[in-house]
Design a protein around this motif. Structure first.
Motif, PDB file in Angstrom:
ATOM      1  N   GLY A 126     -15.685  18.285 -11.205  1.00 38.71           N
ATOM      2  CA  GLY A 126     -14.789  17.180 -10.899  1.00 38.71           C
ATOM      3  C   GLY A 126     -13.493  17.276 -11.687  1.00 38.71           C
ATOM      4  O   GLY A 126     -13.183  18.295 -12.297  1.00 38.71           O
ATOM      5  N   GLY A 127     -12.746  16.196 -11.705  1.00 39.44           N
ATOM      6  CA  GLY A 127     -11.472  16.171 -12.413  1.00 39.44           C
ATOM      7  C   GLY A 127     -10.300  16.297 -11.465  1.00 39.44           C
ATOM      8  O   GLY A 127     -10.335  17.104 -10.530  1.00 39.44           O
ATOM      9  N   LYS A 128      -9.254  15.526 -11.711  1.00 43.40           N
ATOM     10  CA  LYS A 128      -8.142  15.450 -10.758  1.00 43.40           C
ATOM     11  C   LYS A 128      -6.995  16.408 -11.062  1.00 43.40           C
ATOM     12  O   LYS A 128      -6.240  16.770 -10.160  1.00 43.40           O
ATOM     13  CB  LYS A 128      -7.609  14.011 -10.713  1.00 43.40           C
ATOM     14  CG  LYS A 128      -8.613  13.006 -10.158  1.00 43.40           C
ATOM     15  CD  LYS A 128      -8.024  11.607 -10.126  1.00 43.40           C
ATOM     16  CE  LYS A 128      -9.008  10.607  -9.546  1.00 43.40           C
ATOM     17  NZ  LYS A 128      -8.455   9.226  -9.512  1.00 43.40           N
ATOM     18  N   THR A 129      -6.834  16.785 -12.333  1.00 52.05           N
ATOM     19  CA  THR A 129      -5.678  17.605 -12.697  1.00 52.05           C
ATOM     20  C   THR A 129      -6.092  18.800 -13.544  1.00 52.05           C
ATOM     21  O   THR A 129      -7.159  18.802 -14.160  1.00 52.05           O
ATOM     22  CB  THR A 129      -4.651  16.782 -13.506  1.00 52.05           C
ATOM     23  OG1 THR A 129      -5.260  16.333 -14.729  1.00 52.05           O
ATOM     24  CG2 THR A 129      -4.139  15.590 -12.720  1.00 52.05           C
ATOM     25  N   THR A 130      -5.214  19.794 -13.571  1.00 52.04           N
ATOM     26  CA  THR A 130      -5.368  20.935 -14.466  1.00 52.04           C
ATOM     27  C   THR A 130      -4.443  20.742 -15.650  1.00 52.04           C
ATOM     28  O   THR A 130      -3.269  20.399 -15.474  1.00 52.04           O
ATOM     29  CB  THR A 130      -5.015  22.247 -13.729  1.00 52.04           C
ATOM     30  OG1 THR A 130      -5.965  22.459 -12.686  1.00 52.04           O
ATOM     31  CG2 THR A 130      -5.002  23.432 -14.671  1.00 52.04           C
ATOM     32  N   SER A 131      -4.950  20.959 -16.868  1.00 51.72           N
ATOM     33  CA  SER A 131      -4.142  20.701 -18.065  1.00 51.72           C
ATOM     34  C   SER A 131      -4.064  21.899 -19.002  1.00 51.72           C
ATOM     35  O   SER A 131      -3.597  21.770 -20.126  1.00 51.72           O
ATOM     36  CB  SER A 131      -4.692  19.478 -18.818  1.00 51.72           C
ATOM     37  OG  SER A 131      -5.966  19.755 -19.374  1.00 51.72           O
ATOM     38  N   TYR A 132      -4.561  23.056 -18.577  1.00 51.54           N
ATOM     39  CA  TYR A 132      -4.353  24.331 -19.279  1.00 51.54           C
ATOM     40  C   TYR A 132      -4.963  24.376 -20.677  1.00 51.54           C
ATOM     41  O   TYR A 132      -4.506  25.108 -21.540  1.00 51.54           O
ATOM     42  CB  TYR A 132      -2.856  24.673 -19.311  1.00 51.54           C
ATOM     43  CG  TYR A 132      -2.302  24.715 -17.914  1.00 51.54           C
ATOM     44  CD1 TYR A 132      -2.314  25.893 -17.183  1.00 51.54           C
ATOM     45  CD2 TYR A 132      -1.849  23.553 -17.295  1.00 51.54           C
ATOM     46  CE1 TYR A 132      -1.855  25.926 -15.871  1.00 51.54           C
ATOM     47  CE2 TYR A 132      -1.407  23.569 -15.976  1.00 51.54           C
ATOM     48  CZ  TYR A 132      -1.413  24.753 -15.283  1.00 51.54           C
ATOM     49  OH  TYR A 132      -0.987  24.772 -13.967  1.00 51.54           O
ATOM     50  N   GLY A 133      -5.986  23.576 -20.875  1.00 49.37           N
ATOM     51  CA  GLY A 133      -6.699  23.583 -22.138  1.00 49.37           C
ATOM     52  C   GLY A 133      -6.717  22.247 -22.843  1.00 49.37           C
ATOM     53  O   GLY A 133      -7.577  21.999 -23.694  1.00 49.37           O
ATOM     54  N   PHE A 134      -5.800  21.353 -22.505  1.00 45.07           N
ATOM     55  CA  PHE A 134      -5.740  20.079 -23.216  1.00 45.07           C
ATOM     56  C   PHE A 134      -6.996  19.248 -22.972  1.00 45.07           C
ATOM     57  O   PHE A 134      -7.659  18.810 -23.920  1.00 45.07           O
ATOM     58  CB  PHE A 134      -4.503  19.279 -22.805  1.00 45.07           C
ATOM     59  CG  PHE A 134      -4.380  17.984 -23.560  1.00 45.07           C
ATOM     60  CD1 PHE A 134      -3.956  17.977 -24.883  1.00 45.07           C
ATOM     61  CD2 PHE A 134      -4.722  16.778 -22.967  1.00 45.07           C
ATOM     62  CE1 PHE A 134      -3.861  16.783 -25.593  1.00 45.07           C
ATOM     63  CE2 PHE A 134      -4.632  15.585 -23.663  1.00 45.07           C
ATOM     64  CZ  PHE A 134      -4.196  15.583 -24.986  1.00 45.07           C
ATOM     65  N   TYR A 135      -7.338  19.007 -21.727  1.00 46.50           N
ATOM     66  CA  TYR A 135      -8.584  18.317 -21.404  1.00 46.50           C
ATOM     67  C   TYR A 135      -9.748  19.298 -21.294  1.00 46.50           C
ATOM     68  O   TYR A 135     -10.891  18.959 -21.615  1.00 46.50           O
ATOM     69  CB  TYR A 135      -8.441  17.524 -20.103  1.00 46.50           C
ATOM     70  CG  TYR A 135      -7.477  16.367 -20.208  1.00 46.50           C
ATOM     71  CD1 TYR A 135      -7.705  15.329 -21.106  1.00 46.50           C
ATOM     72  CD2 TYR A 135      -6.332  16.313 -19.423  1.00 46.50           C
ATOM     73  CE1 TYR A 135      -6.816  14.266 -21.222  1.00 46.50           C
ATOM     74  CE2 TYR A 135      -5.439  15.254 -19.521  1.00 46.50           C
ATOM     75  CZ  TYR A 135      -5.681  14.229 -20.427  1.00 46.50           C
ATOM     76  OH  TYR A 135      -4.799  13.193 -20.539  1.00 46.50           O
ATOM     77  N   GLU A 136      -9.457  20.522 -20.857  1.00 44.66           N
ATOM     78  CA  GLU A 136     -10.508  21.520 -20.647  1.00 44.66           C
ATOM     79  C   GLU A 136     -11.272  21.853 -21.932  1.00 44.66           C
ATOM     80  O   GLU A 136     -12.453  22.172 -21.888  1.00 44.66           O
ATOM     81  CB  GLU A 136      -9.897  22.803 -20.066  1.00 44.66           C
ATOM     82  CG  GLU A 136      -9.490  22.709 -18.615  1.00 44.66           C
ATOM     83  CD  GLU A 136      -8.124  22.072 -18.406  1.00 44.66           C
ATOM     84  OE1 GLU A 136      -7.683  21.982 -17.254  1.00 44.66           O
ATOM     85  OE2 GLU A 136      -7.497  21.646 -19.419  1.00 44.66           O
ATOM     86  N   LYS A 137     -10.616  21.757 -23.074  1.00 49.20           N
ATOM     87  CA  LYS A 137     -11.306  22.084 -24.334  1.00 49.20           C
ATOM     88  C   LYS A 137     -12.437  21.100 -24.615  1.00 49.20           C
ATOM     89  O   LYS A 137     -13.457  21.469 -25.215  1.00 49.20           O
ATOM     90  CB  LYS A 137     -10.334  22.112 -25.510  1.00 49.20           C
ATOM     91  CG  LYS A 137      -9.668  20.797 -25.880  1.00 49.20           C
ATOM     92  CD  LYS A 137      -8.726  20.983 -27.062  1.00 49.20           C
ATOM     93  CE  LYS A 137      -8.043  19.687 -27.481  1.00 49.20           C
ATOM     94  NZ  LYS A 137      -7.005  19.271 -26.490  1.00 49.20           N
ATOM     95  N   HIS A 138     -12.290  19.867 -24.170  1.00 49.17           N
ATOM     96  CA  HIS A 138     -13.355  18.874 -24.351  1.00 49.17           C
ATOM     97  C   HIS A 138     -14.533  19.174 -23.428  1.00 49.17           C
ATOM     98  O   HIS A 138     -15.692  18.959 -23.807  1.00 49.17           O
ATOM     99  CB  HIS A 138     -12.812  17.472 -24.092  1.00 49.17           C
ATOM    100  CG  HIS A 138     -11.767  17.032 -25.076  1.00 49.17           C
ATOM    101  ND1 HIS A 138     -12.078  16.517 -26.319  1.00 49.17           N
ATOM    102  CD2 HIS A 138     -10.412  17.067 -25.010  1.00 49.17           C
ATOM    103  CE1 HIS A 138     -10.960  16.227 -26.973  1.00 49.17           C
ATOM    104  NE2 HIS A 138      -9.945  16.549 -26.203  1.00 49.17           N
ATOM    105  N   ASP A 139     -14.245  19.644 -22.226  1.00 48.16           N
ATOM    106  CA  ASP A 139     -15.324  20.046 -21.319  1.00 48.16           C
ATOM    107  C   ASP A 139     -16.063  21.255 -21.871  1.00 48.16           C
ATOM    108  O   ASP A 139     -17.295  21.347 -21.767  1.00 48.16           O
ATOM    109  CB  ASP A 139     -14.756  20.360 -19.936  1.00 48.16           C
ATOM    110  CG  ASP A 139     -14.329  19.120 -19.185  1.00 48.16           C
ATOM    111  OD1 ASP A 139     -14.660  18.006 -19.632  1.00 48.16           O
ATOM    112  OD2 ASP A 139     -13.658  19.260 -18.141  1.00 48.16           O
ATOM    113  N   LEU A 140     -15.325  22.198 -22.456  1.00 47.63           N
ATOM    114  CA  LEU A 140     -15.975  23.355 -23.075  1.00 47.63           C
ATOM    115  C   LEU A 140     -16.885  22.901 -24.206  1.00 47.63           C
ATOM    116  O   LEU A 140     -17.999  23.420 -24.365  1.00 47.63           O
ATOM    117  CB  LEU A 140     -14.921  24.334 -23.597  1.00 47.63           C
ATOM    118  CG  LEU A 140     -15.441  25.557 -24.356  1.00 47.63           C
ATOM    119  CD1 LEU A 140     -16.496  26.321 -23.571  1.00 47.63           C
ATOM    120  CD2 LEU A 140     -14.282  26.471 -24.747  1.00 47.63           C
TER     121      LEU A 140
END
Length: 311
Positions: A126-140
């Motif tokens: 899920g998720g609406k936007t790509t943030s190039y690591g800003f939000y993705e690091k929390h998912d990791l």
């Protein structure tokens, strides 16, 4: 009256420019076009990385891991019986788990369990936007935490990332927690604003002064972060665990210099492999033996080499 009209016209033109640049640029960033499964598979099959009959026979189990942002992260785990070693794979922008299969194969052959997952707004996550690591690091972090909960206390966890996925793992390890035992960062950017500035110059010959202040303002308004918040180079010194940095010398999308800067600033155990062939994210495809040798030497150096795996 005429002077006021001229002022209003000029103001309207400037405002229209600001709105156009702000919305157009942030749309490109937040909603970048993703590759389809068919596009990814066609490339991976052509390069010999994906063989459907082999992949379908792997003992896979689907994963659904809650993101701290309210959506589900989709993934798969492939278990190697008796192994307490896990590799997590963080794919690049526009890709999905299918793009990680080539790297997965390296570690499956060496006896590691494998965890593949889709970044937010990619694949089945899920998720609406790509943030190039800003939000993705929390998912990791959510994925790493899940593996830690499932694995034995003495489990070894590594993370391999490509491009945006590599930047994401560096942001995770340096900005949130150094939660894995080691990292492999393949062709990361060192700073998002610098990377986009580089692309503006290369693709459009546009100086950043005309775009970046507006883009950063709109990005903060629309997605609650600034490009300046996505900067692996600013957090790399916080990573204590070993990192293998990889980049191909001919890469003209993310310049090799960015990885060299990250390597130089990283403290503690680290290795650098610069591939002679291949454009962006093609280091493995164009230098397979050398790539695997670099991985083996790195694992051996940090105590997780072949002998340890087989014992």
């Amino acid at each position: 009256m005429r002077q006021l009209k001229r002022v209003l016209i000029v103001f309207g033109v400037i405002l229209s420019y600001i709105l156009f640049i702000g919305i157009f640029f942030t749309n490109k960033v937040m909603y970048i076009r993703k590759k389809t499964n068919e596009e990814i598979l066609e490339r991976e099959m052509m390069l010999g990385h994906y063989k459907e009959d082999v992949y379908m026979k792997l003992p896979k189990k689907e994963l659904t891991i809650p993101s701290p942002f309210g959506y589900n992260i989709y993934g798969e785990i492939i278990d190697v019986q008796g192994s307490n070693r896990y590799m997590i794979f963080s794919h690049g922008v526009t890709q999905n788990t299918l793009n990680s299969i080539k790297y997965m194969n390296i570690f499956l052959e060496r006896g590691w369990n494998v965890v593949l997952y889709d970044h937010r707004r990619h694949g089945k996550s899920g998720g609406k936007t790509t943030s190039y690591g800003f939000y993705e690091k929390h998912d990791l972090k959510a994925v790493v935490d899940w593996v830690r909960e499932q694995a034995s206390k003495d489990a070894v966890i590594g993370i391999h990332g490509e491009s945006m996925g590599a930047a994401t793992l560096l942001m995770y390890a340096g900005g949130l927690e150094d939660g894995a035992d080691f990292y492999i960062a393949d062709c990361p950017f060192s700073d998002l604003e610098e990377q986009l500035t580089y692309r503006l110059r290369a693709d459009y010959k546009i100086p950043k002064q005309l775009i970046m202040p507006i883009a950063n303002t709109f990005l903060r308004l629309r997605d609650k972060y600034s490009m300046r918040d996505v900067s692996p180079i600013n957090v790399i010194e916080n990573i204590e665990n070993p990192v293998l940095f990889i980049h191909s010398e001919p890469d003209d999308f993310i310049p090799m210099m960015m990885t060299q800067q990250l390597f130089e600033k990283k403290k503690g155990k680290k290795q650098l492999y610069l591939a002679k062939n291949g454009m962006h994210a093609m280091s493995y495809s164009e230098n397979r033996e050398e790539y695997e040798k670099a991985v083996d030497e790195f694992l051996e150096e940090i105590g997780h080499g072949k002998e340890e795996i087989l014992s």
